[in-house]
Every structure is written in C-alpha cells, then in structure tokens.
Design a protein around this motif. Sequence first.
Motif, PDB file in Angstrom:
ATOM      1  N   ARG A 247       0.910  -1.209   0.177  1.00  0.00           N
ATOM      2  CA  ARG A 247       0.000  -0.148   0.010  1.00  0.00           C
ATOM      3  C   ARG A 247       0.814   1.369   0.104  1.00  0.00           C
ATOM      4  O   ARG A 247       0.475   2.344  -0.561  1.00  0.00           O
ATOM      5  CB  ARG A 247      -0.862   0.017   1.255  1.00  0.00           C
ATOM      6  N   LEU A 248       2.067   1.486   0.500  1.00  0.00           N
ATOM      7  CA  LEU A 248       2.834   2.318   0.659  1.00  0.00           C
ATOM      8  C   LEU A 248       3.371   2.750  -0.663  1.00  0.00           C
ATOM      9  O   LEU A 248       3.384   3.936  -1.084  1.00  0.00           O
ATOM     10  CB  LEU A 248       3.969   2.261   1.703  1.00  0.00           C
ATOM     11  N   LEU A 249       3.640   1.607  -1.460  1.00  0.00           N
ATOM     12  CA  LEU A 249       4.242   1.920  -2.779  1.00  0.00           C
ATOM     13  C   LEU A 249       3.138   2.157  -3.887  1.00  0.00           C
ATOM     14  O   LEU A 249       3.497   2.791  -4.874  1.00  0.00           O
ATOM     15  CB  LEU A 249       4.921   0.570  -3.134  1.00  0.00           C
ATOM     16  N   SER A 250       2.292   2.148  -3.352  1.00  0.00           N
ATOM     17  CA  SER A 250       0.865   2.217  -4.707  1.00  0.00           C
ATOM     18  C   SER A 250       0.067   3.645  -4.130  1.00  0.00           C
ATOM     19  O   SER A 250      -0.865   4.035  -4.995  1.00  0.00           O
ATOM     20  CB  SER A 250      -0.079   1.042  -4.806  1.00  0.00           C
ATOM     21  N   ASP A 251       0.262   4.031  -2.723  1.00  0.00           N
ATOM     22  CA  ASP A 251      -0.721   4.922  -2.495  1.00  0.00           C
ATOM     23  C   ASP A 251      -0.159   6.338  -3.111  1.00  0.00           C
ATOM     24  O   ASP A 251       1.013   6.891  -2.626  1.00  0.00           O
ATOM     25  CB  ASP A 251      -0.607   5.208  -1.055  1.00  0.00           C
ATOM     26  N   ILE A 252      -1.060   6.984  -3.988  1.00  0.00           N
ATOM     27  CA  ILE A 252      -0.474   8.306  -4.612  1.00  0.00           C
ATOM     28  C   ILE A 252      -1.663   9.238  -4.296  1.00  0.00           C
ATOM     29  O   ILE A 252      -2.471   8.993  -4.915  1.00  0.00           O
ATOM     30  CB  ILE A 252      -0.097   8.201  -5.804  1.00  0.00           C
ATOM     31  N   PRO A 253      -1.335  10.447  -3.797  1.00  0.00           N
ATOM     32  CA  PRO A 253      -0.269  10.895  -3.230  1.00  0.00           C
ATOM     33  C   PRO A 253      -0.231  10.138  -1.772  1.00  0.00           C
ATOM     34  O   PRO A 253      -1.334   9.634  -1.059  1.00  0.00           O
ATOM     35  CB  PRO A 253      -0.537  12.319  -2.749  1.00  0.00           C
ATOM     36  N   LEU A 254       0.940   9.827  -1.121  1.00  0.00           N
ATOM     37  CA  LEU A 254       1.058   9.024   0.089  1.00  0.00           C
ATOM     38  C   LEU A 254       0.603   9.912   1.244  1.00  0.00           C
ATOM     39  O   LEU A 254       0.987  11.062   1.407  1.00  0.00           O
ATOM     40  CB  LEU A 254       2.409   8.790   0.335  1.00  0.00           C
ATOM     41  N   ARG A 255      -0.302   9.369   2.167  1.00  0.00           N
ATOM     42  CA  ARG A 255      -0.610   9.621   3.395  1.00  0.00           C
ATOM     43  C   ARG A 255       0.029   9.035   4.478  1.00  0.00           C
ATOM     44  O   ARG A 255      -0.614   8.010   4.819  1.00  0.00           O
ATOM     45  CB  ARG A 255      -2.393   9.480   3.324  1.00  0.00           C
ATOM     46  N   PRO A 256       1.062   9.673   4.887  1.00  0.00           N
ATOM     47  CA  PRO A 256       1.848   8.764   5.983  1.00  0.00           C
ATOM     48  C   PRO A 256       1.241   8.392   7.389  1.00  0.00           C
ATOM     49  O   PRO A 256       1.545   7.169   7.764  1.00  0.00           O
ATOM     50  CB  PRO A 256       3.054   9.592   6.070  1.00  0.00           C
ATOM     51  N   ARG A 257       0.484   9.337   7.894  1.00  0.00           N
ATOM     52  CA  ARG A 257       0.143   9.207   9.327  1.00  0.00           C
ATOM     53  C   ARG A 257      -0.475   8.056   9.569  1.00  0.00           C
ATOM     54  O   ARG A 257      -0.409   7.135  10.460  1.00  0.00           O
ATOM     55  CB  ARG A 257      -0.903  10.276   9.842  1.00  0.00           C
ATOM     56  N   PRO A 258      -1.574   7.355   8.618  1.00  0.00           N
ATOM     57  CA  PRO A 258      -2.203   5.940   8.925  1.00  0.00           C
ATOM     58  C   PRO A 258      -1.233   4.799   8.922  1.00  0.00           C
ATOM     59  O   PRO A 258      -1.376   4.063   9.787  1.00  0.00           O
ATOM     60  CB  PRO A 258      -3.380   5.942   7.970  1.00  0.00           C
ATOM     61  N   TYR A 259      -0.222   5.025   8.170  1.00  0.00           N
ATOM     62  CA  TYR A 259       0.512   3.793   8.283  1.00  0.00           C
ATOM     63  C   TYR A 259       1.476   3.918   9.490  1.00  0.00           C
ATOM     64  O   TYR A 259       1.881   2.620   9.841  1.00  0.00           O
ATOM     65  CB  TYR A 259       1.668   3.954   6.930  1.00  0.00           C
TER      66      TYR A 259
END
Length: 272
Positions: A247-259
């Motif tokens: 999900r990190l590599l495919s999430d555009i734009p990356l929303r870091p907080r939930p991860y």
Amino acid sequence: MLDLFAVPDLLTSLPGGQGGSVLAGDLVLSPGRDAAVQRWLSPVLARFAYELDMSPSRRGFRVAMPVPARDGEWVVDGWAASRYESGTTACHDLDVILAAGRLLHARFASLVPHRPDVLDTRTDRWARAERQAFGDVPLAADALDIPLVERVVAELAEAGLTLADREGPADLGRDQLVHADLAGNVLLDAAGAAVVIDVAPSWRPQRWAEAVCVLDAVMWHGAPPAALADWRLGVDRVAMLRALLFRLLSDIPLRPRPYETVLDTISRGVRA
C-alpha cells in the motif's frame, strides 16, 4: 461506449472503489480496466456469479455479475460493466468482509488452479507495488527515500528476512487467485447476503490478501485498531508488513500518518 453496453446516457456517480464508477441503466460502469486482464477474468467471474445465483445453498454469498458489451468485448475504451446490485449497502463489518473473502478465495482455488500468464502483463501502480513488496523486482530507487518504506524493510530485517524470502518463517502459504482490494468492495443485500464487487486480481497467498483487507479497513474504513492484534507476530506479521509495503508503494499521494499508526501498533506486539 454507452451504446455498446446498451445503456442510456443518464449517469449517476457511485461511491467506493478507486472512484469514477457510474450507474447507467441497470449496469455499473467502471473506468481504468485492463482489457487483457478482463478478457480472462470476467468470464471466470460471470460463470461463478451464475453458479451462485442458481444455487439455493449459496444465497448467503454472491459475486457481482460482469456484463459484456454488445460486440462481445468485456472492456470498451477502458470501461467494464457489471450488473447493478440494487438494494445493497456497503458492508463495514470486518468479520463479514473477511468471511466473504475466505469463501471467495476457496472457490477461486478450484476455479483457477494455475496462474494465468496475463497477470504478467499488468503495468499499473498496484502491480508494480505488489512485485516490489514480494521481492519479485528490486525496490525502486525513489522508494528507498521514503522513511516508512525503509522502516518496513528494517522491520523485516530484524526478523532475519529480506523481501525475497518466501519460505520458512516467511511462508505465507501457496499463491492463488485472490481479491487484493476486499475492504470497501463487499456489499450487503436486502437479505443480508454478502456481495463481492470489483475484484482486483492478484496471484498471492490468501493470508496476504487478508492482511491488505485488515490494513485498509483500519486505515480507511473505520475498523478499530484492535483488529491488528492478530497480525503482530510470526507469519501474520510478515503478511502485514508486506501488505503495508504494497500500500505504501501504490498510495499516490502518500498519506503517511495512518501507516505510522499501524506500524506503531504492530511493533508494540514485538517489543513489549
């Protein structure tokens, strides 16, 4: 396109999925579909959906029926169609979603016993991310600049694993056809039956597909963080780390907080 699917030009936007799906007549039209993939997948799903529709013993679980265009093609200008499931509501119960996924994957294992070559032709961002998450291809150079990606790789390294490791403590089970986007793609009909829609095909272990589902449910669909409790140790932790990387590599734009929140939660189970 509308003419080939024999639907009126009165379109209604529908929620969910990747966005962009519309209701036209009695069909749901969804954009961004790979014609080669759907040429293989849609007939499989159509036969399966028909079998479920005709079997009284399986009315607690259904699959949305793909519908071809009038020329026999499953995709027209990137759009694919499926039967509109009237009277349905989005399912937010993670246990029900996971149960529907297990029924689906059990049938997929017999319906599609061998990996279809057409999956190798996928070039979308989810396919690229999946290959990197499983070590089929090296991580892209820019991915290594993302702190969260570095953290996931480091978490695997702490367990003595690399991305390419698939055996021993990293063995998630055999690869098979799975729905890689279950959360948000299960509906409930008026009778309470689960209806699986918008199958995102991957050839990976079922445990990984479940990890992706739980991850998405916690991050985006309101499931409680307690749902991560069973994914903190052992093979389940490996499955969740690969799901996170995918999900990190495919999430555009990356929303870091939930991860970050998910990583903190599953890491507490290891370091406590």
